[in-house]
Design an enzyme around this catalytic site. Structure first.
Site, PDB file in Angstrom:
ATOM      1  N   THR A  11     -19.540  46.845 -38.003  1.00  0.00           N
ATOM      2  CA  THR A  11     -19.468  46.273 -36.495  1.00  0.00           C
ATOM      3  C   THR A  11     -18.223  46.899 -35.951  1.00  0.00           C
ATOM      4  O   THR A  11     -18.266  47.006 -34.591  1.00  0.00           O
ATOM      5  CB  THR A  11     -19.044  44.626 -36.990  1.00  0.00           C
TER       6      THR A  11
ATOM      7  N   GLU B  42     -27.447  47.233 -34.386  1.00  0.00           N
ATOM      8  CA  GLU B  42     -27.597  46.423 -35.743  1.00  0.00           C
ATOM      9  C   GLU B  42     -26.297  46.487 -36.572  1.00  0.00           C
ATOM     10  O   GLU B  42     -26.216  47.354 -37.109  1.00  0.00           O
ATOM     11  CB  GLU B  42     -28.895  46.820 -36.075  1.00  0.00           C
TER      12      GLU B  42
ATOM     13  N   LYS C  58     -28.817  61.129 -36.580  1.00  0.00           N
ATOM     14  CA  LYS C  58     -27.635  61.639 -37.166  1.00  0.00           C
ATOM     15  C   LYS C  58     -27.621  60.839 -38.485  1.00  0.00           C
ATOM     16  O   LYS C  58     -27.081  59.663 -38.508  1.00  0.00           O
ATOM     17  CB  LYS C  58     -26.344  61.543 -36.250  1.00  0.00           C
TER      18      LYS C  58
ATOM     19  N   GLY D 264     -19.750  50.021 -34.304  1.00  0.00           N
ATOM     20  CA  GLY D 264     -20.695  49.575 -33.262  1.00  0.00           C
ATOM     21  C   GLY D 264     -19.842  49.181 -32.037  1.00  0.00           C
ATOM     22  O   GLY D 264     -20.152  49.403 -30.839  1.00  0.00           O
TER      23      GLY D 264
ATOM     24  N   CYS E  32     -26.563  44.251 -44.837  1.00  0.00           N
ATOM     25  CA  CYS E  32     -25.918  43.565 -43.817  1.00  0.00           C
ATOM     26  C   CYS E  32     -26.749  42.242 -43.841  1.00  0.00           C
ATOM     27  O   CYS E  32     -26.175  41.122 -43.018  1.00  0.00           O
ATOM     28  CB  CYS E  32     -26.035  44.215 -42.558  1.00  0.00           C
TER      29      CYS E  32
ATOM     30  N   GLY F  27     -24.873  49.895 -38.711  1.00  0.00           N
ATOM     31  CA  GLY F  27     -23.863  50.204 -39.223  1.00  0.00           C
ATOM     32  C   GLY F  27     -22.740  49.191 -39.149  1.00  0.00           C
ATOM     33  O   GLY F  27     -23.284  47.947 -38.848  1.00  0.00           O
TER      34      GLY F  27
ATOM     35  N   GLU G  90     -17.175  40.141 -43.825  1.00  0.00           N
ATOM     36  CA  GLU G  90     -18.330  41.018 -44.552  1.00  0.00           C
ATOM     37  C   GLU G  90     -17.706  41.815 -45.489  1.00  0.00           C
ATOM     38  O   GLU G  90     -16.697  42.550 -45.526  1.00  0.00           O
ATOM     39  CB  GLU G  90     -19.219  41.881 -43.641  1.00  0.00           C
TER      40      GLU G  90
END
Length: 501
Positions: A240, A260, A186, A243, A295, A238, A395
């Site tokens: 956090t 990741e 995707k 995730g 990242c 992608g 971030e």
């Protein structure tokens, strides 16, 4: 900063590539998830309508992948290797087109990413026929002979990041295929173009239908892919927060995942560092390359106090020298960020940093003039950043660098480890003993010393804490797509089976 590859962009077609859904042998120009109007980050205007996969498309693709898996897993390893090597050749033959998709997908100034991707494909092609079992006990009279089997999971759901989707394909898909899995990929709706070209060369390379399926889609498609019972593992790159949601979904069926995620990587610059190398690297890898949208980028610069002022001056001078503008124009270094929401988020972070007492050294504004309609933000550097402040702890994913002084090695390590992330860390020093000592203490999945290159295929990559779990790269990267089975076989004429109290 212009390169031969950049110069070539003057004649590159910048029109978007028509995007499709690729399910088994079918190529569809529309999906059941509607469409997405993609805005060009360069102009802020809609320039493409992207078909989106819905739950029905995800189900069809997963079932096609599962059907293909039943035969793909039994294809000889040498044939898998041959197909992957052909795929790498095709990547290189289509270098100009893939280079174009990098700028289309994330508005990054043109760069030759294909060598990196083809290296990852060739590396895992080489592993396809070198995966071996392990004998864990020797046969003895009355004993047992035991061994292990590393077997593919089946269908792997691959969810790509928007800030480098074709690179993410290279880091995930070859390893999964070499291990005997099939995939449903995707790509993000904001960056689907590289995956479209990838679908074309997969077919040209001769992979059987259904081994690789590609569905551009929004979050709903990603959720359907994660939840599908025939998807046996998920790999995601992608943010956090996304995730965490994936991991929560996987938990209901104990589905394994490679995640990741984000980072807040520290760059530790000691007083003996070579500043002619360190300062340009610090600027480019934080507020230059990809406009800071990476990242692993070293977005916290920790500098030993005797050289603190000099480093700030040098890094700021480099950042100010970066040409900002249209990523299709040769020589530009800093392009736009991905969308209007990113602009708002980054500018809000800059304002909060000012309010928190950080000292603005350079930048801090949205770019105006002829670039005003695009999503451009000036390379921004803050000094005297409190390690506990919002800027140091969260971030940004934009061209914003936080600089903080330290006095001792121990203090630098404590500051570097003082976030919930643990993706990467950087060290600049001429003292080899210190480099090894500090690397041992830093809590991060990848430590890069004196400008060492990111994402080498033979080195495992993956973070700790909020930066995720699992590894990509190296032998660990292919082992992520193999589940281990132990086999025990009774040999000889031993005694009767019994439990030992």
């Amino acid at each position: 900063m212009a390169t031969e590859a950049m110069t070539a962009t003057a004649e590159v077609d910048r029109s978007p590539i028509p995007v499709h859904l690729h399910i088994g042998e079918r190529v569809l120009d529309r999906g059941t998830g509607g469409t997405f109007q993609r805005h060009d980050p360069v102009t802020g205007q809609v320039h493409a309508e992207i078909p989106l996969a819905g739950a029905a498309d995800v189900d069809a693709a997963v079932r096609a992948a599962h059907e293909a898996y039943l035969s793909w897993r039994r294809v000889p390893a040498t044939e898998k290797r041959r197909l992957l090597l052909r795929l790498a050749d095709l990547f290189e033959e289509n270098q100009a087109e893939f280079g174009r998709t990098v700028t289309l997908d994330c508005a990054m100034p043109y760069m030759p990413v294909v060598p990196m991707v083809s290296d990852w494909i060739r590396y895992y092609a080489g592993w396809a026929d070198k995966l071996t079992s392990e004998v864990v006990a020797s046969p003895m009279a009355g004993g047992e002979f035991s061994y292990t089997l590393g077997q593919p999971y089946g269908v792997v759901g691959v969810i790509l990041t928007w800030n480098g989707p074709i690179g993410s394909i290279g880091m995930k898909v070859p390893a999964a295929l070499a291990a005997g899995n099939t995939v449903v990929i995707k790509p993000p709706e904001v960056g689907p173009f590289g995956a479209e070209v990838f679908a074309r060369i997969v077919k040209e390379a001769g992979f059987p239908p259904g081994v690789v399926n590609i569905l551009p889609g929004a979050a709903e498609a990603g959720q359907a892919l994660v939840d599908h019972p025939l998807v046996k593992k998920v790999t995601f790159t992608g943010g956090t927060a996304t995730g965490q949601r994936i991991l929560q979904s996987c938990a209901t069926s104990m589905k394994p995942a490679v995640l990741e995620l984000g980072g807040k990587s520290a760059n530790l610059v000691f007083e003996d560092a070579d500043l002619d190398i360190t300062c340009p690297h610090a600027a480019m890898m934080s507020v230059g390359f990809l406009s800071g949208q990476g990242c692993t980028f070293p977005t916290r610069l920790l500098v030993q106090r005797p050289i603190y002022d000099e480093v700030i001056e040098r890094v700021a001078a480099v950042a100010k020298s970066f040409p900002i503008g249209d990523p299709w124009t040769p020589g530009n270094v800093v392009g736009p960020v991905i969308n209007a929401a990113a602009v708002d988020r980054i500018l809000a972070t800059i304002e909060q940093a000012k309010n928190d007492g950080a000292r603005l050294v350079t930048g801090g504004n949205r770019v105006g003039g002829e670039l005003a309609t695009g999503y451009y933000i000036e390379p921004t550097i803050f000094a005297d950043v409190d390690p506990s402040s919002h800027l140091a702890q969260h971030e940004v994913f934009g061209p914003v660098l936080a600089v903080t002084p330290f006095d001792t090695e121990e203090e630098a390590i404590a500051i570097a480890n003082g976030t919930a992330y643990g993706l990467a860390a950087y060290i600049s020093t001429r003292d080899v003993a210190r480099a090894h000592r500090v690397a041992d203490e830093l809590v991060a999945g990848e430590i890069l010393v004196n400008g060492s290159q990111n994402l080498l295929v033979n080195r495992p990559f993956g973070g700790f804490g909020l930066s995720g779990m699992g590894k990509e790269g190296g032998r660990r990267g292919i082992e992520e797509f193999l589940r281990l089975k132990g086999v025990g076989m009774k040999v000889g004429n031993g005694g009767a089976f019994s439990f030992l109290a």
